[in-house]
Design a protein around this motif. Structure first.
Motif, mmCIF file in Angstrom:
data_model
loop_
_atom_site.group_PDB
_atom_site.id
_atom_site.type_symbol
_atom_site.label_atom_id
_atom_site.label_comp_id
_atom_site.label_asym_id
_atom_site.label_seq_id
_atom_site.Cartn_x
_atom_site.Cartn_y
_atom_site.Cartn_z
ATOM 1 N N GLU A 91 0.822 -1.214 0.000
ATOM 2 C CA GLU A 91 0.000 0.000 0.000
ATOM 3 C C GLU A 91 0.856 1.264 0.000
ATOM 4 N N LYS A 153 -9.580 3.900 -1.161
ATOM 5 C CA LYS A 153 -8.837 2.659 -1.435
ATOM 6 C C LYS A 153 -9.415 1.914 -2.636
ATOM 7 N N TYR A 313 0.428 -0.217 -5.036
ATOM 8 C CA TYR A 313 -0.085 1.105 -5.389
ATOM 9 C C TYR A 313 1.084 2.060 -5.637
#
Length: 458
Positions: A91, A153, A313
């Motif tokens: 993340e 998200k 990401y």
């Protein structure tokens, strides 16, 4: 005078030429590169342990009948995509988590519910038929999911899908183009799946380019002209003249153009393509779709319980898979460096590109500087935007609003010039199967057109 001249020896061009030949037509294939295969390119490893697929690599035996028929016809070996072990999601620099492959990442209950809602909505839309609406075509994928209530998200995950699938940001393609792509590929879930239900099920023991090489043999070496970039295409009404930069001239009743539509504007086509065709093709874009393939002496990640799959990401690597061929003692991780991170990464010098990839792989798998990560035996990287005759991958993406506005002309014949390519395929668009499908349909179109009009006497 030939019946057909095919420009481009990628999968769609080769299939068009072979299908036309099978129908009794005389053909010539004119290819700019010094090889066949187009965006399917298998580089031999210096170690002699097989090949690294720098372009397309995955197929499915039950869902993609054309490519599978060639696998069987040519007796090619395949391997299943390895799924056993834990996957990793990155993340941020500080946050990563491991999860069993194939399940929704461990977000909070609210985030998980939101992601599944958006995913299921797009999946339902992608199982419908026909084109999405002009309204959906005039908003970006990012805006579309935000209008549906996507939380941050979820919007990030959708952007990751766009990067992985098309080499673009979710702000850079229309929601309709994304949904239509999914419709042509048996739905969002089939595109994303790495098991027998999806597009990433099987790989080749000796490289995907082996199919192109074998089809070329069927067409005949004497009918394929490599290292012959096209300078001009002239449609004289009764026939077509194709002139290469090397001075060769090919006269044929029909021309099949098998290059990405993004590149039509670089060809000297006379008479000029209709304004509507120019408007849509001049504005298609190809994604930043890059690979870094890191080869090792052994699959060290498996010893730690990982299957080699990770998504991020952060980047620059936004997704990776284990692309080993154990039968060849070839152990590799193929890292996709796509979208905006890929755009930035591609500007680095080669040694820096390699360094940032290895550093991220080490971070993902929680290893130190003494680990196997930093001792690859070979490293490949391929930046498709840098390829003069590709300019990106996978399939050209239409501008916002153009998919629906120009549906009546996009990919349709203009005079004696016919267009093929995976971008036009009604099924498995963006895949090898889609390229073969479009080539097959384009050849059928040409055969029917030739049968309707007697050959002109010159």
């Amino acid at each position: 005078m030939l019946d057909v001249v095919v420009i481009g020896a990628g999968f769609s061009g080769l299939e068009a030429a072979y299908s036309a030949q099978q129908a009794g037509l005389s053909v010539a294939v004119v290819e700019a590169r010094d090889r066949v295969g187009g965006k399917i390119w298998s580089a031999p490893l210096a170690s002699g342990r097989g090949y690294a697929d720098l372009g397309g690599a995955w197929i499915n035996d039950s869902l993609q009948p054309r490519v599978w028929a060639y696998v069987q016809k040519f007796g090619l070996g395949v391997v299943k995509q390895r799924l056993e072990g834990r996957a990793v999601m990155q993340e941020s620099q500080e946050k990563r988590f491991e999860f069993p492959f194939g399940v929704t990442p461990d977000f909070s209950p609210e985030e998980k519910k939101n992601l599944e809602y958006i995913r299921d909505h797009i999946q339902a839309e992608s199982l419908k038929t026909g084109l999405p609406s002009a309204q959906v075509d005039n908003v970006s994928l990012d805006q579309y999911v935000r209008d549906l209530g996507a939380l941050p998200k979820t919007a990030q995950m959708v952007n990751l899908w766009a990067r992985v699938m098309h080499g673009l940001e979710s702000t850079e393609e229309s929601a309709a183009w994304f949904i239509d792509y999914c419709r042509r590929n048996k739905g969002l879930l089939a595109i994303r799946a790495d098991d027998s239900t999806g597009g990433q099920h099987l790989r080749f023991q000796d490289g995907a380019q082996s199919i192109a090489t074998e089809i070329a043999k069927l067409i005949g070496a004497g009918n394929i002209h490599l290292a012959s970039p096209v300078a001009s295409i002239n449609d004289y009404g009764s026939h077509v003249g194709v002139i290469t930069r090397t001075g060769k001239t090919f006269l044929a009743r029909k021309c099949i153009l098998s290059v990405p539509s993004t590149m039509y504007k670089e060809l000297n086509i006379t008479p000029a393509l209709p304004q509507a065709v120019q408007e849509v093709t001049n504005n298609t874009i190809l994604g930043d779709y890059n690979k870094a393939i890191v080869c090792y002496d052994k699959p060290w990640w498996r010893e730690q319980g990982f299957n080699g799959y990770f998504a991020s990401y952060l980047g620059p690597v936004i997704l990776a898979r284990d692309t080993s061929v154990d039968e060849r003692k070839h152990y590799s991780l193929t890292c996709f460096v796509n979208g905006l991170p890929g755009r930035q990464w591609s500007k680095l010098p080669p040694h820096e590109r390699r360094a940032v990839v290895l550093k991220q792989v080490a971070q993902i798998f929680k290893t130190d500087t003494k680990s196997e990560v930093f001792r690859p035996i070979e490293v490949f990287d391929q930046i498709w935007q840098h390829e003069e005759f590709s300019r990106g991958a996978l399939a050209p993406v239409t501008a916002l609003g153009h998919l629906t506005k120009y549906a009546s002309v996009y990919g349709r014949p203009v005079g004696n010039v016919h267009f093929v390519g995976t971008e036009y395929s009604p099924e498995w668009k963006g895949y090898m199967e889609g390229a073969l499908c479009s080539g097959e349909l384009g050849a059928r179109q040409v055969v029917e057109a030739i049968q309707r009009v007697p050959a002109a006497k010159l």
